[in-house]
Motif scaffolding. Structure first.
Motif, mmCIF file in Angstrom:
data_model
loop_
_atom_site.group_PDB
_atom_site.id
_atom_site.type_symbol
_atom_site.label_atom_id
_atom_site.label_comp_id
_atom_site.label_asym_id
_atom_site.label_seq_id
_atom_site.Cartn_x
_atom_site.Cartn_y
_atom_site.Cartn_z
ATOM 1 N N LEU A 169 0.829 -1.194 0.000
ATOM 2 C CA LEU A 169 0.000 0.000 0.000
ATOM 3 C C LEU A 169 0.869 1.251 0.000
ATOM 4 O O LEU A 169 0.410 2.336 -0.363
ATOM 5 N N LEU A 170 2.107 1.101 0.432
ATOM 6 C CA LEU A 170 3.113 2.158 0.367
ATOM 7 C C LEU A 170 4.398 1.557 -0.192
ATOM 8 O O LEU A 170 4.678 0.375 0.027
ATOM 9 N N PRO A 171 5.203 2.356 -0.890
ATOM 10 C CA PRO A 171 6.446 1.845 -1.472
ATOM 11 C C PRO A 171 7.585 1.829 -0.448
ATOM 12 O O PRO A 171 7.512 2.460 0.601
ATOM 13 N N GLY A 172 8.654 1.109 -0.792
ATOM 14 C CA GLY A 172 9.834 1.090 0.054
ATOM 15 C C GLY A 172 9.723 0.069 1.164
ATOM 16 O O GLY A 172 8.838 -0.793 1.174
ATOM 17 N N ALA A 173 10.648 0.175 2.129
ATOM 18 C CA ALA A 173 10.699 -0.771 3.241
ATOM 19 C C ALA A 173 11.320 -0.108 4.452
ATOM 20 O O ALA A 173 12.031 0.908 4.335
ATOM 21 N N LEU A 174 11.044 -0.679 5.622
ATOM 22 C CA LEU A 174 11.659 -0.232 6.876
ATOM 23 C C LEU A 174 12.653 -1.304 7.310
ATOM 24 O O LEU A 174 12.290 -2.462 7.473
ATOM 25 N N VAL A 215 13.908 2.935 3.525
ATOM 26 C CA VAL A 215 14.750 2.806 2.335
ATOM 27 C C VAL A 215 13.870 2.568 1.115
ATOM 28 O O VAL A 215 12.790 1.970 1.207
ATOM 29 N N ALA A 216 14.347 3.039 -0.020
ATOM 30 C CA ALA A 216 13.705 2.797 -1.311
ATOM 31 C C ALA A 216 14.747 3.066 -2.382
ATOM 32 O O ALA A 216 15.780 3.703 -2.124
ATOM 33 N N ASP A 217 14.488 2.592 -3.579
ATOM 34 C CA ASP A 217 15.440 2.849 -4.664
ATOM 35 C C ASP A 217 15.367 4.327 -5.048
ATOM 36 O O ASP A 217 14.368 5.008 -4.779
ATOM 37 N N ASN A 235 17.349 7.006 12.932
ATOM 38 C CA ASN A 235 17.497 5.641 12.437
ATOM 39 C C ASN A 235 18.210 5.514 11.096
ATOM 40 O O ASN A 235 18.409 4.409 10.605
ATOM 41 N N GLY A 236 18.597 6.634 10.494
ATOM 42 C CA GLY A 236 19.298 6.593 9.216
ATOM 43 C C GLY A 236 18.390 6.569 8.008
ATOM 44 O O GLY A 236 18.854 6.280 6.890
ATOM 45 N N SER A 237 17.106 6.854 8.181
ATOM 46 C CA SER A 237 16.173 6.837 7.060
ATOM 47 C C SER A 237 16.669 7.705 5.920
ATOM 48 O O SER A 237 17.165 8.822 6.137
ATOM 49 N N GLN A 238 16.530 7.204 4.699
ATOM 50 C CA GLN A 238 16.966 7.957 3.532
ATOM 51 C C GLN A 238 16.193 9.266 3.431
ATOM 52 O O GLN A 238 14.988 9.319 3.643
ATOM 53 N N ARG A 239 16.937 10.327 3.135
ATOM 54 C CA ARG A 239 16.391 11.680 2.982
ATOM 55 C C ARG A 239 15.603 12.129 4.218
ATOM 56 O O ARG A 239 14.694 12.959 4.118
ATOM 57 N N ASP A 240 15.969 11.579 5.377
ATOM 58 C CA ASP A 240 15.355 11.948 6.660
ATOM 59 C C ASP A 240 13.847 11.702 6.676
ATOM 60 O O ASP A 240 13.105 12.353 7.424
ATOM 61 N N ILE A 241 13.387 10.747 5.911
ATOM 62 C CA ILE A 241 11.945 10.498 5.789
ATOM 63 C C ILE A 241 11.405 9.819 7.044
ATOM 64 O O ILE A 241 11.883 8.771 7.455
#
Length: 227
Positions: free
Chosen positions: A98-103, A149-151, A174-180
């Motif tokens: 339902l949402l892209p990417g992963a935790l 994270v996501a591509d 937590n190191g989330s990409q682009r501070d998301i």
């Protein structure tokens, strides 16, 4: 008529009671939904709470994604039902596509439990319409696998479409990409957030009342949604 917001309980859910309380404080009726029952009982919105669904075996949210109740939630979300996934709920939304990417595991490999400043980036969702763009809020964060994270193509698409709902400010826990810290789907009815707004709804227990806006937002959204 009072809005009815479903709160799902999976084996290992920890924050379902807190989420139900936040719904009640916001002015809606919380409806407890059981993971093993393929029935939404006519709710107007759904919250997937934090915790460790099914013990986080395999991957966080990987088993919960196949719970009978999720079959109904996936279909209803596609038809516009507002769905908020908090922490483990965010992980479930990603596993359910339902949402892209992963935790994934926090980059520093430590559990983080602290009060965290977020900047609200998108207010055009069912869960953020009472905020102002750029508004900073104080919300608790508590996770061991909260690194989003996501591509690169997906990240660029989220940015271009205004689907990054919130970012970490003053340090990324937590190191989330682009501070998301939170994202939404294209329609804006499904939102996943790693911090815990349900723990910032009362002066007695929260670091702020800033989390309440997520729950009052969905009530405002439902008032403006034709039956």
């Amino acid at each position: 008529m009072t809005a009815r917001v479903g709160v799902v309980t999976f084996p290992g859910s920890l924050d379902d009671g807190d989420a139900a309380r936040a719904v009640r404080i916001a002015g809606a009726e919380p409806v407890r939904l059981w993971h093993g029952e393929a029935e939404l009982h006519g709710v107007d919105a759904v919250v997937l709470p934090g915790g460790f669904s099914y013990g986080d075996y395999l991957r966080c949210g990987a088993i919960a994604r196949f719970a009978p109740v999720m079959e109904k939630i996936i279909d209803a979300a596609g038809a516009g039902l507002p769905v908020l996934g908090i922490c483990n709920g965010f992980q479930i939304l990603c596993e359910a596509h339902l949402l892209p990417g992963a935790l994934t595991r926090n980059q520093h490999l430590h559990f983080r439990n602290r009060d965290q400043i977020l900047r609200i980036e998108t207010t055009g969702t069912a869960w953020t319409n009472t905020f102002q763009p750029g508004q900073e809020v104080l919300i608790p964060v508590k996770n061991g696998e909260g690194c989003y994270v996501a591509d690169p193509a997906t990240l660029d698409e989220l940015e271009a479409q205004g689907r990054v709902v919130a970012r970490y400010v003053g340090g990324n826990p937590n190191g989330s990409q682009r501070d998301i810290a939170a994202i939404t789907n294209q329609a804006g009815n499904v939102v996943g957030i790693m911090p815990h707004p349900e723990h910032a709804v009362e002066a007695l227990t929260g670091p702020s009342l800033d989390g309440l806006g997520f729950f009052t937002s969905v009530l405002k959204h439902l008032v403006g949604t034709p039956a």
